[in-house]
Design an enzyme around this catalytic site. Structure first.
Site, mmCIF file in Angstrom:
data_model
loop_
_atom_site.group_PDB
_atom_site.id
_atom_site.type_symbol
_atom_site.label_atom_id
_atom_site.label_comp_id
_atom_site.label_asym_id
_atom_site.label_seq_id
_atom_site.Cartn_x
_atom_site.Cartn_y
_atom_site.Cartn_z
ATOM 1 N N PHE A 122 0.858 -1.190 0.000
ATOM 2 C CA PHE A 122 0.000 0.000 0.000
ATOM 3 C C PHE A 122 0.891 1.237 0.000
ATOM 4 O O PHE A 122 1.758 1.378 0.857
ATOM 5 C CB PHE A 122 -0.933 0.037 1.217
ATOM 6 N N ASP A 207 9.348 2.639 1.631
ATOM 7 C CA ASP A 207 8.177 3.381 2.115
ATOM 8 C C ASP A 207 8.039 3.109 3.618
ATOM 9 O O ASP A 207 7.612 2.035 4.031
ATOM 10 C CB ASP A 207 6.939 2.903 1.338
ATOM 11 N N LYS A 236 2.815 10.184 8.498
ATOM 12 C CA LYS A 236 2.094 9.754 9.714
ATOM 13 C C LYS A 236 2.729 10.248 11.014
ATOM 14 O O LYS A 236 2.464 11.345 11.463
ATOM 15 C CB LYS A 236 1.959 8.233 9.723
HETATM 16 N N1 PLP Z 1 2.413 4.250 2.480
HETATM 17 C C1 PLP Z 1 2.083 3.429 3.487
HETATM 18 C C2 PLP Z 1 2.965 2.278 3.817
HETATM 19 C C3 PLP Z 1 0.917 3.649 4.225
HETATM 20 O O1 PLP Z 1 0.591 2.818 5.214
HETATM 21 C C4 PLP Z 1 0.102 4.751 3.885
HETATM 22 C C5 PLP Z 1 -1.158 5.017 4.612
HETATM 23 O O2 PLP Z 1 -1.703 4.174 5.281
HETATM 24 C C6 PLP Z 1 0.497 5.577 2.819
HETATM 25 C C7 PLP Z 1 1.661 5.309 2.142
HETATM 26 C C8 PLP Z 1 -0.341 6.774 2.428
HETATM 27 O O3 PLP Z 1 -0.222 7.762 3.391
HETATM 28 P P1 PLP Z 1 -1.273 8.989 3.434
HETATM 29 O O4 PLP Z 1 -2.574 8.407 3.813
HETATM 30 O O5 PLP Z 1 -0.687 9.911 4.463
HETATM 31 O O6 PLP Z 1 -1.269 9.589 2.068
#
Ligand code: PLP
Length: 386
Positions: A122, A207, A236
């Site tokens: 994700f 990520d 986050k």
């Molecule tokens: N990358 C990862 C691993 C995530 O868990 C998330 C959100 O849950 C995102 C990217 C996307 O982040 P945002 O919701 O702040 O755009």
């Protein structure tokens, strides 16, 4: 909420106050919050140091454009570069934006077109990060997707070794897949991904949007595996609830993000930087992180011991406070029962309960959560026919 697009299935409680690990709903019910705004409130709710820093900044200056130097941005960037060993930061407002920056930078720097990502990953909800995400349910109805991404099976070294393509700009992955089910990468798979990047002359993008900001007991989860990424993305937890995202990269990449190549109106503004700086100054400390390691080990061991004989439980998994309990059945009802017993948790996929307490959680709160988890799961098991 009839004036809001229904993109979320909302719960039937509204949280109106919180301090540390505890939150209260509109009816005055208290809960232990093991969601933390999905790995955002790593210092708990309304942490006093961050609150003071933001209040002070509010009295001075809220926002200026990135057309001006912003010293707090430089100071916050120094915290990220020294914690990661990387060299330069681009600030934005979310995880998806941090990944967008990484995708653009990888393509611009290498001049190549493809990015490999993984099934069950994700990476966000913008068009590029949705396309990067290896889950059909996230893509549904939005095709055709960007042709940039190809998805490999996660933790599969065989599939990785078959990749021979010369047009790969980067391989991008989570070292523990969060939304995909709290799936930690195996050390040998993650090392093989790094080796493949070197073989293809491609960048390694990690990520850390969910796993970063101390959640696993290190500043970034890749540090458990001694990886050497070219780009790391975070969001986050680095702002304690203030929207902050960041892409951190190696020095060699700096010329590829020259003036005019990328930007953000709000990214790195003084208020956001006050929140990020105060948050990271607390988290990126050896003592703080060791405490996270000790508490999470205690939590994991207790859960393993006490759930050992529950036949509906498959395993307790994860690293640090990025934890999941996987089941042989769907967890939706158990999560509702946990909430009824005063513990907020969330699913990862359909068969995993994700546990993301604030990193500041106390042993007493952990004991309460263990009691609620074990008794609720046992009760659920004995009420069903399993
Ligand atoms: N990358 C990862 C691993 C995530 O868990 C998330 C959100 O849950 C995102 C990217 C996307 O982040 P945002 O919701 O702040 O755009």
């Amino acid at each position: 909420m009839r004036h809001i697009f229904p993109t979320y299935n909302r719960l039937d409680i509204e949280l109106v106050s919180g301090k540390g690990t505890e939150v209260q709903d509109r009816n005055g019910e208290s809960y232990l919050d093991f969601i933390s705004g999905i790995a955002v409130c790593n210092l708990g709710h309304s942490p006093s140091g961050v609150k003071e820093a933001v209040k002070k900044q509010m009295d001075e200056l809220w926002h200026v454009s990135n057309l001006f130097p912003i010293s707090k941005q430089e100071e916050a960037a120094a915290l990220l570069t020294s914690a990661s060993g990387l060299d330069a930061v681009f600030f934005c407002n979310s995880g998806a934006e941090a990944n967008e920056a990484a995708i653009k930078l990888a393509k611009k720097h290498t001049g190549k077109t493809k990015i490999l990502t993984f099934k069950q990953s994700f990476h966000g909800r913008t068009f590029a990060t949705m396309s990067a995400t290896g889950q059909e349910k996230i893509h549904s109805g939005f095709g055709p997707l960007l042709p940039t991404f190809e998805y490999l099976p996660y933790n599969d070294e065989g599939a990785l070794s078959d990749v021979k393509d010369g047009d790969v700009a980067a391989i991008m992955l989570e070292v523990i897949q969060g939304e995909g089910g709290v799936n930690p990468g195996t050390p040998s798979f993650l090392k093989a991904v790094e080796a493949k990047c070197r073989e293809l002359d491609a960048l390694l993008i990690i990520d850390e949007v969910q796993t970063g900001a101390g959640r696993t007991g290190r500043p970034f989860a890749y540090q458990h595996y001694s990886l050497n990424p070219d780009i790391v993305t975070v969001a986050k937890g680095i702002g304690s609830g203030f929207p902050v995202g960041a892409m951190i990269g190696k020095e060699a990449l700096i010329p590829s993000f020259s003036p005019g190549t990328h930007g953000s109106t709000f990214g790195g503004n003084p208020l956001a930087m006050a929140a990020a700086k105060a948050t990271m100054e607390t988290i990126f400390h050896e003592e703080f992180l060791q405490d996270v390691q000790r508490k999470s080990e205690y939590f994991m061991n207790e859960l393993n011991d006490q759930l050992n004989e529950c036949s509906i439980v498959k395993e307790v998994k994860g690293i640090g406070f990025m934890m999941g309990i996987s089941f042989h059945l769907e967890v939706k009802d158990i999560i509702t029962e946990l909430r009824g017993n005063g513990l907020l948790t969330l699913p990862a996929g359909t068969q995993v309960i994700r546990l993301l307490p604030p990193l500041t959680v106390t042993y007493k709160e952990l004991d309460r959560a263990i009691h609620i988890l074990v008794s609720t799961i046992k009760q659920h098991q004995s009420a069903g026919v399993y």
